[in-house]
Design an enzyme around this catalytic site. Sequence first.
Site, mmCIF file in Angstrom:
data_model
loop_
_atom_site.group_PDB
_atom_site.id
_atom_site.type_symbol
_atom_site.label_atom_id
_atom_site.label_comp_id
_atom_site.label_asym_id
_atom_site.label_seq_id
_atom_site.Cartn_x
_atom_site.Cartn_y
_atom_site.Cartn_z
ATOM 1 N N GLY A 159 7.589 4.069 3.877
ATOM 2 C CA GLY A 159 8.232 5.232 4.468
ATOM 3 C C GLY A 159 9.702 4.951 4.672
ATOM 4 N N ASP B 295 3.337 15.707 12.624
ATOM 5 C CA ASP B 295 3.621 15.424 11.209
ATOM 6 C C ASP B 295 2.317 15.389 10.421
ATOM 7 O OD1 ASP B 295 5.229 14.998 9.015
ATOM 8 O OD2 ASP B 295 5.321 12.827 9.273
ATOM 9 N N LEU C 45 0.810 -1.216 0.000
ATOM 10 C CA LEU C 45 0.000 0.000 0.000
ATOM 11 C C LEU C 45 0.847 1.271 0.000
ATOM 12 C CD1 LEU C 45 -2.738 -0.999 2.618
ATOM 13 C CD2 LEU C 45 -2.934 -1.034 0.127
ATOM 14 N N GLY C 46 1.988 1.215 0.652
ATOM 15 C CA GLY C 46 2.839 2.399 0.749
ATOM 16 C C GLY C 46 4.093 2.087 1.528
ATOM 17 N N CYS D 250 3.899 -0.654 4.243
ATOM 18 C CA CYS D 250 2.528 -0.951 4.646
ATOM 19 C C CYS D 250 1.873 -1.836 3.589
ATOM 20 C CB CYS D 250 1.737 0.341 4.830
ATOM 21 S SG CYS D 250 0.135 0.104 5.631
#
Length: 472
Positions: A33, A147, A30-31, A38
């Site tokens: 960092g 953030d 999904l993503g 994720c």
Amino acid sequence: MSTKVELYMEIGTVITDLEYHTKYMLKKLLGRGAYAQCYLAEIESGEQYAMKVVRLKDIKSRKVHEKLESEIAIHSKLDNPNVVKMYRSFRSSEYVFMVLELCERGALDALLKRNGKLKERHVARFVKQTVEGLIYLHNSVSVVHRDLKLGNLFLDSKFNVKIGDFGLSAVIKDGEKKVTMCGTPNYIAPEVLFGKASGHSFEADIWSLGVIIYTLLVGVPPFQKKNVEDIYKMIKLNNYIFPENCDLSSEAIDLITQILNTNPLERPTLEHILSHKFLSKKEHFLMKIYRNLMTNRTEEGVVDTDYVLFSIPVTKLRGVGYVLKSGVYGIYFSDHRNLMLKPNRKSVIYLNSTIESGKRVFYKEEHLVEKIPAEIAESYKGLQYFIRTFDNGFSFLDVEPCFIVKIRKIECGFLFVMADSTIVFDFVDGWRVVLSRCGERVSCYNGLGLASFNQEIRGRCIEILRGCLGCG
């Protein structure tokens, strides 16, 4: 050219939570960092989650490890409809796994990228939900996010906002200030960047919210530059533009301007933001004023907000000189520049209009009167001339100054639109009508004295608004 992502784990890998005997199959990425990836994860019953996976060997410093433990401790205790839910966390010798609520529509940054910019009614809904989530974080559990950005605001299947990613969050004890500089460059509050001596608190999230509102409406962040140092410089100067082609409402401009205040103590509270007209309006404010006038829903009384007290065309200066009830003296020039002397007479606010790439944009600056830049020196001399010529001992009120968003020349005078949606009809025959609260409150003056808002004056205002709105 796209770069292939090195997956921590192959798609199809099954992760087992030994304590709860639950198996999670990784379905897709999904993503990712700096320290985590994720995945979409599915259990045997078919329920789906977002699984955040942190690879421990990538965490080199003690500080980053402590932040990971802090993130888990904080996020696991949060429970609010507008906060991404953490259901569970567990770990192996190589990884830490966080089982999170799945937000099927992704993050707001992806939505903005697909659409370029969003309509105000959609932004108002997203902002309202974000504020409700922040009220919970700040007031109920004393957590500052630090953030807050589009990439950390997620959307569920019904496009409801969920605040996520608490990797930089912290618990604020009574009166405590944090001093660590953290966040994403475009969204960092000035006190986080430059106020290490005094520290920062919950107000830093409110600044970031202002950046988010601007970005959703305009399409780019307010302080966007090619390199980080220039971004920080723009933040320090509070130098941003309102592109004219975005056609922002006065409510949107007012809310953004209130929030993007370099003094954290002068920013509006979350409760104030929640009650702001930008989040509650349902139709164009001029249309609402028009409807209230048409249906006689206006109540005569003293207007308790700022408005135009006096105005006059000044041919010599190619502009309109004006005086506000707050004590502001200003000139709105024919080329859309606006120069205002604040009530304290110590500083001026300058809104400059220019054409860039065929589009008109506005720049906001503030300068002490003893340090007027050369490029606006002539304009300031013009303002001084206006004050000397037309300062007739006006009576002022102690109200919050509000700047003029727009001046429209009408057949019999000028129509002023204030940033808080107050409008002023200033007729050449001496009549002046001030409509506030979307037309629910009206004050009428003949010269400087109060007068009755009679049917003739009401009719003049209605005809002007009908022309502005294009009503038949």
